[in-house]
Design a protein around this motif. Structure first.
Motif, PDB file in Angstrom:
ATOM      1  N   VAL A 130     -11.585  -0.964   1.392  1.00 21.92           N
ATOM      2  CA  VAL A 130     -10.477  -0.669   0.481  1.00 21.92           C
ATOM      3  C   VAL A 130     -11.045  -0.625  -0.935  1.00 21.92           C
ATOM      4  CG1 VAL A 130      -8.244  -1.437  -0.384  1.00 21.92           C
ATOM      5  CG2 VAL A 130      -8.845  -1.825   2.003  1.00 21.92           C
TER       6      VAL A 130
ATOM      7  N   THR B 204      -6.895   1.994  -4.706  1.00 19.13           N
ATOM      8  CA  THR B 204      -5.870   1.833  -3.676  1.00 19.13           C
ATOM      9  C   THR B 204      -4.960   0.656  -4.004  1.00 19.13           C
ATOM     10  OG1 THR B 204      -7.364   2.732  -2.019  1.00 19.13           O
ATOM     11  CG2 THR B 204      -5.483   1.476  -1.214  1.00 19.13           C
TER      12      THR B 204
ATOM     13  N   ARG C  31       0.841  -1.194   0.000  1.00 26.20           N
ATOM     14  CA  ARG C  31       0.000   0.000   0.000  1.00 26.20           C
ATOM     15  C   ARG C  31       0.880   1.250   0.000  1.00 26.20           C
ATOM     16  NH1 ARG C  31      -5.028   0.346   3.966  1.00 26.20           N
ATOM     17  NH2 ARG C  31      -6.395   0.962   2.293  1.00 26.20           N
ATOM     18  N   ASN C  32       0.549   2.184  -0.872  1.00 26.81           N
ATOM     19  CA  ASN C  32       1.270   3.454  -0.950  1.00 26.81           C
ATOM     20  C   ASN C  32       0.860   4.305   0.244  1.00 26.81           C
ATOM     21  OD1 ASN C  32       2.585   5.731  -1.643  1.00 26.81           O
ATOM     22  ND2 ASN C  32       1.542   6.042  -3.586  1.00 26.81           N
TER      23      ASN C  32
END
Length: 78
Positions: A65, A69, A18-19
């Motif tokens: 989520v 994403t 995940r960024n």
């Protein structure tokens, strides 16, 4: 309301990083479920992914989520 009748792009078991923006502690998340939203005409109008990751030995589950994403994160395995 526009009805979307296509399948999600990511399957259960997909792992991604995940960024987190400026944070350097990237964590690997795994898609563990897909929640589908169905209207009264039995048409799929949307979905969310359920993802999990480990934090200090505990499993943390995120129930909301969205697909971008996962798409913006680095896919580790599908």
């Amino acid at each position: 309301m526009q009805v979307r009748n296509y399948n999600p792009h990511f399957s259960i078991g997909t792992q991604f990083i995940r960024n987190m923006g400026k944070k350097k502690n990237d964590r690997i998340e795994t898609v563990i479920d897909i929640i589908r939203f169905i209207n009264s005409d039995n048409q799929c109008v949307g979905w969310r992914y359920v993802c999990s990751h480990d934090f200090i030995g505990q499993t943390v589950i995120d129930y909301d989520v969205v697909e971008p994403t996962i798409a913006l994160g680095k896919i580790v395995s599908e």
